[in-house]
Design an enzyme around this catalytic site. Structure first.
Site, short mmCIF file in Angstrom:
data_model
loop_
_atom_site.label_atom_id
_atom_site.label_comp_id
_atom_site.label_asym_id
_atom_site.label_seq_id
_atom_site.Cartn_x
_atom_site.Cartn_y
_atom_site.Cartn_z
N ILE A 1 6.65 7.23 17.12
CA ILE A 1 6.43 7.93 15.84
C ILE A 1 5.15 8.80 15.89
O ILE A 1 5.15 9.93 15.43
CB ILE A 1 6.31 6.92 14.66
CG1 ILE A 1 7.51 5.95 14.65
CG2 ILE A 1 6.19 7.66 13.32
CD1 ILE A 1 8.86 6.55 14.34
N ARG B 1 -4.22 10.08 3.03
CA ARG B 1 -2.96 10.75 3.35
C ARG B 1 -2.12 10.97 2.09
O ARG B 1 -1.52 12.02 1.88
CB ARG B 1 -2.20 9.83 4.31
CG ARG B 1 -0.93 10.42 4.85
CD ARG B 1 -1.24 11.39 5.93
NE ARG B 1 -0.09 12.17 6.32
CZ ARG B 1 -0.17 13.35 6.89
NH1 ARG B 1 -1.34 13.90 7.10
NH2 ARG B 1 0.90 13.99 7.24
N CYS C 1 -5.53 8.41 8.46
CA CYS C 1 -5.97 7.96 9.78
C CYS C 1 -5.59 8.98 10.85
O CYS C 1 -4.52 9.60 10.77
CB CYS C 1 -5.30 6.62 10.13
SG CYS C 1 -5.84 5.25 9.09
N ASP D 1 3.58 0.80 12.05
CA ASP D 1 2.38 0.24 11.42
C ASP D 1 2.07 -1.18 11.89
O ASP D 1 1.01 -1.72 11.58
CB ASP D 1 2.51 0.27 9.89
CG ASP D 1 2.53 1.68 9.34
OD1 ASP D 1 2.15 2.60 10.09
OD2 ASP D 1 2.93 1.86 8.19
N LYS E 1 0.83 -1.20 0.00
CA LYS E 1 0.00 0.00 0.00
C LYS E 1 0.87 1.25 0.00
O LYS E 1 0.68 2.15 -0.82
CB LYS E 1 -0.91 0.02 1.24
CG LYS E 1 -1.60 1.37 1.42
CD LYS E 1 -2.43 1.43 2.69
CE LYS E 1 -1.73 1.95 3.90
NZ LYS E 1 -1.58 3.40 4.02
N ASN E 2 1.82 1.32 0.93
CA ASN E 2 2.55 2.58 1.07
C ASN E 2 3.54 2.83 -0.06
O ASN E 2 4.12 3.91 -0.17
CB ASN E 2 3.24 2.65 2.44
CG ASN E 2 2.19 2.88 3.54
OD1 ASN E 2 1.05 3.23 3.25
ND2 ASN E 2 2.57 2.66 4.79
N ARG F 1 0.28 14.76 12.47
CA ARG F 1 0.74 14.51 11.11
C ARG F 1 0.90 15.78 10.27
O ARG F 1 0.27 15.93 9.21
CB ARG F 1 -0.19 13.50 10.41
CG ARG F 1 -0.43 12.25 11.23
CD ARG F 1 -1.20 11.20 10.49
NE ARG F 1 -0.37 10.40 9.61
CZ ARG F 1 -0.82 9.42 8.83
NH1 ARG F 1 -2.10 9.14 8.82
NH2 ARG F 1 -0.02 8.75 8.05
N PRO F 2 1.75 16.70 10.72
CA PRO F 2 1.97 17.92 9.93
C PRO F 2 2.75 17.62 8.65
O PRO F 2 3.31 16.53 8.51
CB PRO F 2 2.82 18.79 10.88
CG PRO F 2 3.53 17.82 11.75
CD PRO F 2 2.60 16.64 11.92
N ILE F 3 2.80 18.60 7.75
CA ILE F 3 3.57 18.40 6.50
C ILE F 3 4.66 19.48 6.37
O ILE F 3 5.11 19.78 5.27
CB ILE F 3 2.67 18.36 5.24
CG1 ILE F 3 1.81 19.63 5.12
CG2 ILE F 3 1.79 17.12 5.24
CD1 ILE F 3 1.14 19.76 3.74
N ARG G 1 -9.10 0.01 3.24
CA ARG G 1 -8.24 0.94 2.50
C ARG G 1 -6.82 0.41 2.39
O ARG G 1 -6.03 0.90 1.60
CB ARG G 1 -8.28 2.34 3.12
CG ARG G 1 -7.54 2.51 4.41
CD ARG G 1 -7.98 3.74 5.15
NE ARG G 1 -7.40 4.95 4.59
CZ ARG G 1 -7.72 6.18 4.99
NH1 ARG G 1 -8.65 6.36 5.88
NH2 ARG G 1 -7.13 7.20 4.50
#
Ligand code: EPU
Length: 417
Positions: free
Chosen positions: A326, A92, A116, A304, A22-23, A121-123, A398
């Site tokens: 994390i 995401r 999720c 994960d 997936k990732n 979860r900043p960017i 998902r």
């Protein structure tokens, strides 16, 4: 709303094939639009995150065909328009269109991504990277316009080895003028997979999979064929199931090297595995010792897999601990596990938890809090006594390809109702 219903206690025997990661695929699809010709990606899993990315491609007028795990993408007629808030928020990985559209057109307009709710979860690291390549960012609420007259290579140090930021900067830099060096880059296998895809198109990327990545800009990216690597988190999820309720359960089409930390921790607890080149066999279950887990960036223990591993810890004899380094909010699923009989204590800082085992789990009505939390409840349901009904299953779908079929094929009693 559909639910997953599981009748627990049935042994899992046979073979589970692992699908594409997936990732990895969620980055490869946005990456494809950088290509100036048609690209083909194979081993694409059937998960709803891929459907959501397909919708963004269609919105941008790219041509995409999907058949039997193969995706062909032609971006010659792409229109660089704003990606709407609804599309941006679906997942995401929509953030990879930031790097890809910026790299292709020097401009992108979209909204803060979804995903999720496992932390803030900043960017900021993605944006810092784009700025160092020469882009100007206009941020209004959750709306972003990122544009550059010209992108130019630079030295970029990441304060944290973020997977998303590393890939996004690679995407923006691949056609930039000159050389970009990303230091303290993330080294997850998915990053190397994306770099290989770009190199197959003619990009010049070195060092992907290490903490220093060098990208020398090129003008043109040509057609290529590329395969998605096996999903190490899916494989890890099934391995943990095997350790809990497997009997000669083989997980195949995987890369054991990508799961060294998980294999080491399972071995420490007493799980016996036969590790092949592309498969792992778990013969049976055992009396397991308690262990301590600390999540880290790759090659450390994957965050994960932390939630699924928590179910394993309920079946170890004694006190185990988890330290999540994390994300700030990845213990929500433990509260659901408690409803099934787990003995869990979460520290007030929400980064550490202890689990005392061995506790029998019983079926219950539980709620998927996020993708991996949902997977953990599914694993718990498989070993629990009685019936478990899991709500909010869209999270699970998902990220896990054909999960009901794969588990039914090895003897689980599981269905969507
Ligand atoms: N971070 C920042 N600033 C940034 C980027 C990240 O502070 O600009 C922080 C995050 O808040 C987080 C940490 O750095 O605390 C790690 O974030 P990272 O950027 O590495 O994660 P991501 O790119 O958002 C991907 C996967 C996640 C996986 C992580 C870590 C995708 C689409 N998502 O997320 O996958 O947990 O890397 O391996 O690739 C999942 O599959 O369930 C999942 C959440």
């Amino acid at each position: 709303m559909p639910k997953i219903r599981i009748e627990g206690g049935h042994k899992l025997t046979g073979t589970i094939p692992i699908s594409g990661a997936k990732n990895s695929v969620v980055a490869l699809i946005p990456t494809a639009i950088l290509c100036d010709e048609t690209v083909t990606i194979s081993n694409v899993p059937e998960i709803t995150d891929v459907d959501d990315l397909e919708n963004i491609l269609v919105h941008l007028n790219a041509e995409i065909t999907r058949t039997n795990g193969k995706v062909e993408i032609n971006s010659s007629n792409i229109i660089n328009k704003e990606i709407t808030e609804t599309l941006s928020k679906k997942l995401r990985a929509s953030y990879y269109f930031m790097g890809a559209l910026l790299g292709k057109f020097n401009r992108v307009e979209m909204y803060f991504p979804g995903g999720c709710t496992i932390g803030a979860r900043p960017i900021n690291l993605h944006l810092k990277g784009f700025e160092l390549l020469g882009a100007k960012i206009t941020e209004e609420g959750n709306h972003f316009v990122i544009e550059a007259e010209k992108l130019k290579g630079n030295n970029i140090y990441l304060d944290f080895p973020s997977v998303g930021a590393t890939i996004n900067i690679m995407l923006a830099a691949v056609k930039a003028k000159g050389k970009t060096v990303i230091d303290n880059a993330a080294a997850e296998p998915e990053i190397a997979n994306v770099a290989t895809f770009l190199n197959n198109m003619g990009a010049k990327i070195k060092g992907a999979g290490t903490s220093t990545i060098t990208i020398t800009g090129v003008k043109y990216l040509h057609s290529c064929f590329h395969e998605v690597i096996p999903d190490r988190i899916e494989a890890g999820t099934y391995l943990i199931m095997g350790a809990l309720i497997g009997e000669n359960l083989r997980i195949e089409n995987m890369i054991p090297n990508h799961l060294e930390a998980l294999i080491a921790k399972l071995t420490e607890a007493g799980v016996e595995m036969e590790i092949g080149l592309d498969n792992i066999l778990i013969k049976g279950t055992n009396n397991y010792k308690p262990i301590d887990i600390k999540t880290l960036v790759y090659p450390g223990f994957a965050t994960d897999l932390q939630q699924v591993m928590s179910v394993f810890l309920t079946q170890c004899q004694g006190r185990s601990s988890i330290e999540e380094t994390i994300y700030e909010n990845r213990f929500q699923s433990l509260l659901e596990l408690e409803k099934m009989g787990a003995n869990v204590k979460i520290r007030p800082d929400n980064h550490k938890a202890t689990i005392r085992g061995k506790t029998p789990l019983h079926g219950a009505d539980v709620n998927s809090t996020d993708l991996r939390g949902g997977a953990s409840l599914l694993v718990a349901g498989l070993i629990a006594d009685g019936i478990t009904n899991i709500d909010n299953i869209s999270y699970i779908l998902r990220g896990y390809d054909h999960i009901i079929e794969k588990l039914t094929n090895v003897g689980a009693k599981i269905e969507i109702i």
